[in-house]
Design an enzyme around this catalytic site. Structure first.
Site, PDB file in Angstrom:
ATOM      1  N   GLU A 207      27.333  33.238 -19.517  1.00  0.00           N
ATOM      2  CA  GLU A 207      28.596  32.656 -19.079  1.00  0.00           C
ATOM      3  C   GLU A 207      29.742  33.663 -19.171  1.00  0.00           C
ATOM      4  OE1 GLU A 207      28.979  28.122 -19.473  1.00  0.00           O
ATOM      5  OE2 GLU A 207      30.361  28.852 -20.999  1.00  0.00           O
ATOM      6  N   SER A 379      28.538  22.726 -23.658  1.00  0.00           N
ATOM      7  CA  SER A 379      27.654  22.502 -22.522  1.00  0.00           C
ATOM      8  C   SER A 379      28.282  23.198 -21.324  1.00  0.00           C
ATOM      9  CB  SER A 379      27.534  21.014 -22.272  1.00  0.00           C
ATOM     10  OG  SER A 379      28.817  20.445 -22.181  1.00  0.00           O
ATOM     11  N   SER A 384      33.527  26.834 -25.339  1.00  0.00           N
ATOM     12  CA  SER A 384      32.676  27.360 -26.405  1.00  0.00           C
ATOM     13  C   SER A 384      33.602  27.857 -27.511  1.00  0.00           C
ATOM     14  CB  SER A 384      31.824  28.511 -25.897  1.00  0.00           C
ATOM     15  OG  SER A 384      30.911  28.056 -24.933  1.00  0.00           O
ATOM     16  N   HIS A 403      25.275  24.262 -33.925  1.00  0.00           N
ATOM     17  CA  HIS A 403      24.831  25.313 -32.994  1.00  0.00           C
ATOM     18  C   HIS A 403      25.252  25.049 -31.556  1.00  0.00           C
ATOM     19  CE1 HIS A 403      21.873  22.615 -31.382  1.00  0.00           C
ATOM     20  NE2 HIS A 403      21.267  23.537 -30.706  1.00  0.00           N
ATOM     21  N   LYS A 479      22.720  30.364 -14.464  1.00  0.00           N
ATOM     22  CA  LYS A 479      21.740  29.481 -15.097  1.00  0.00           C
ATOM     23  C   LYS A 479      20.364  29.756 -14.553  1.00  0.00           C
ATOM     24  CE  LYS A 479      21.812  25.899 -16.742  1.00  0.00           C
ATOM     25  NZ  LYS A 479      21.691  26.000 -18.157  1.00  0.00           N
TER      26      LYS A 479
END
Lengths: 480, 140
Positions: A207, A379, A384, A403, A479
């Site tokens: 990402e 997600s 994040s 996590h 992804k």
């Protein structure tokens, strides 16, 4: 089933299931009221209680704020057993040994990347093989693969894929000495031989993120994160088919070697071996080898990321600095004080991140004052976080915290509720661009299928087991 | 009779497979697993492989059989669409499975999703109303 379980409130962020029946210790849950309600919805608590019934488990069977139902042990579970007279359990690391997160900090900002985001994603997709069945450009002969398993990131360093600085900011320098390539089966080596440097499928991703909020300026600066809108790159993947095979090989070996243990268990996925047996030692050697493979895998992906930034922005690879790399599915030998005495323990973390506090000799020099960076991905499409470990975590949770977001919806259900194209469009409206190997990869990871990551990290921070440093927001996702 | 169906599970993929005989249920469990990876209806019979598994108990036999298909996929890129000549026998206290699997090189097809491992979680092999039902959760 879950509503019959007694849960006592310890604090706003900590709960306890007292000892009952076969449990040897209580279950300790880190969660807000809201997250606890979600955890209650599946069989996670029952799984936490099963873990609490294992022999010689120390202090508590722990569940992190992102806990959800797994196989045997819940995901987001932590359990410690003495190296002397304890047990070791392959299923309690998760099948993807050393699944983990690596974070890179770049010198470019959001405004530099925005006009070139699609180009960058294409370049990343080209440099990092992604998706189910994708092969690495690196073909390893058996001896070479054994060297990767033995040396981990040191192999990458010797072969020009890593720098000394990268190794310095990788958990265990990306190289566990106890690794034993001979304990890894040919099946596992065959599954992994073409997969080094590949992202894989499922929830794994690469990402492009920008710094959205800095909570702790001093800690962030030490990590190389200096201002808002700075671009970082997050890599989430593990040991691919090799690690999965190591886990299932030993699960089956333990089961055949200790049928009386297997038959007495509430769930065969919890199969363990007494830690002093040869088979337990063999498994630990194989697990360390698979962990080395995973670190090398993320190192090679980081190498691919650096190449993509060189091509797209003409930035020298040495200016893409690694913040940290940390595992969230692993067994580590660590020492803690229990009843006044230091004890060496096998800490099983399955979907839980190590959270070593300041002055821990095992963390890099540059982080000695602030504690170890903890990398928690949201997600797809959500924030994040970077946190730091604390001394409190060592006391409260064997130095462990969450996590990730943790699923609330099955992949099957997510595929029914969301379409890949719909999810992609929705994300594009928020200026998040996705490059995926398959549409299914997008829909089953739709943000609605996960717990609220902001709530998860807030619990970690408020419980003191991992403190907030930086919030990152995505702008591009690759992804599998 | 339905060959197999997918069931709900928070984090993993769960399926039930059916058969008039245990052998048939094992074959359908294999198809359920392969269909997570690829639409098996599109796969052609280009590659043929003999599979032999020997274990100490029945659930272990199912675990190792399905795991073998994951090994074939990762190491040799083979996707399976047909399982034939399935024989399951008890030899003393051991179980032996033999069958022939047919499939093709995975690279020729659009792949849907990966499977990391077979698990024992909620695994069942039961006989009811003269039919067999197998339940498996796989780590994806």
């Amino acid at each position: 089933m879950a509503q019959e379980i007694v849960i006592n409130k310890i604090s706003d962020n900590e709960w306890e299931i007292p000892k009952s029946g076969k449990m040897n210790v209580p279950v300790r849950i880190f969660a807000s009221e809201k997250l606890l309600e979600q955890i209650k919805k599946d069989d996670s608590l029952k799984q936490g209680m099963n873990v609490a019934s294992l022999p010689n488990i120390q202090k508590f069977s722990y569940m992190m704020p992102d806990a959800h139902q797994g196989y045997g042990m819940s995901v987001g579970g932590v359990a410690a057993f003495p190296v002397e007279k304890g047990i070791i359990s392959p299923g309690m690391t998760g099948f993807d040994i050393n699944c983990g997160i690596r974070l890179l900090a770049t010198p470019v900002s959001k405004t530099d990347v925005e006009p070139k985001i699609k180009e960058l994603l294409e370049e990343l997709f080209k440099n990092v093989p992604s998706g189910v069945g994708s092969d690495s450009d690196i073909r390893l002969k058996r001896e070479e693969l054994d060297a990767v398993l033995k040396k981990g990131c040191r192999w990458a360093l010797e072969n020009g894929y890593a720098t000394e600085e990268d190794l310095d900011v990788t958990e265990s320098s990306g190289s566990l000495e106890m690794a034993d390539p001979n304990a890894v089966s040919n099946n596992a080596k065959d599954r992994g031989k073409n997969q080094l440097g590949t992202l894989g499928a499922g929830n794994h991703f690469l990402e492009i993120q920008y710094v959205d909020e800095i909570y702790d300026k001093k800690a962030a600066e030490i990590m190389g994160i200096t201002e808002k809108e700075q671009i970082c790159v997050m890599i989430h993947c593990g040991s691919r088919g090799l690690g999965h095979q190591v886990c299932s090989d030993y699960l089956r070996k333990f089961e055949d070697a200790f049928p009386e243990i297997a038959n007495a268990l509430p769930d065969r996925d919890l199969i363990y071996a007494p830690a002093n047996t040869n088979l337990a030692k063999e498994y630990f050697g194989a697990m360390c080898a698979a962990a080395n493979f995973a670190w090398t895998n993320r190192q090679l992906i980081a190498h691919g990321v650096r190449k993509a930034f060189k091509t797209t922005f003409n930035i020298s690879p040495k200016h893409i600095e690694q913040v940290y790399d940390v595992a969230h599915n692993i067994i580590k030998k660590e020492s803690y004080k229990i009843d006044g005495k230091m004890k060496e323990l096998y800490i099983h973390r399955k979907g839980a991140t190590r959270a070593f506090g300041p002055e821990n000799p095992e963390i890099p020099k540059k982080y000695q004052k602030i504690g170890q960076p903890i990398l928690i991905p949201g997600s797809m499409g959500t924030a994040s976080f970077v946190l730091v470990g604390t001394a409190t975590a060592a006391e409260k949770s064997f130095a462990s915290t969450a996590h990730g977001a943790g699923r609330v919806m099955s992949r099957h259900e997510a595929n029914k509720q969301y379409t890949g194209e719909g999810t992609k469009k929705e994300l594009e409206q928020k200026n998040i661009f996705v490059k995926a190997a398959s549409w299914k990869g997008i829909s089953e990871e739709a943000p609605g299928a996960y717990k609220d990551i902001d709530e998860v990290v807030k619990v970690s921070h408020n419980a003191g087991i991992g403190n907030l440093v930086v919030r990152l927001k995505p702008m591009g996702v690759v992804k599998g | 009779m339905k060959k197999f169906e997918y069931l709900s599970h928070t984090s993993e993929e769960k399926f039930a497979a059916y058969g008039k005989t245990m052998e048939e249920a094992f074959c359908n469990a294999a198809l359920a697993l392969e269909n997570i990876i690829v639409n098996t209806e599109n796969v052609k019979s280009v590659i043929k492989k003999k599979v032999c598994i020997e274990t100490k108990h029945l659930k272990g036999l199912l675990f190792d059989f399905l795991q073998e298909l994951l090994i074939l996929f990762d190491s040799e890129h083979i996707v399976i669409h047909k399982i034939a000549d399935m024989h399951i026998q008890q030899k003393g206290s051991d179980y032996v499975l033999e069958c022939i699997v047919y499939g093709d090189n995975a690279k020729t097809y659009q792949l849907l999703s990966g499977v990391k491992s077979v698990t024992y979680n909620e695994m069942e092999i039961i006989q009811e109303n003269q039919a067999w039902k197998i339940t498996v959760v796989v780590d994806v």
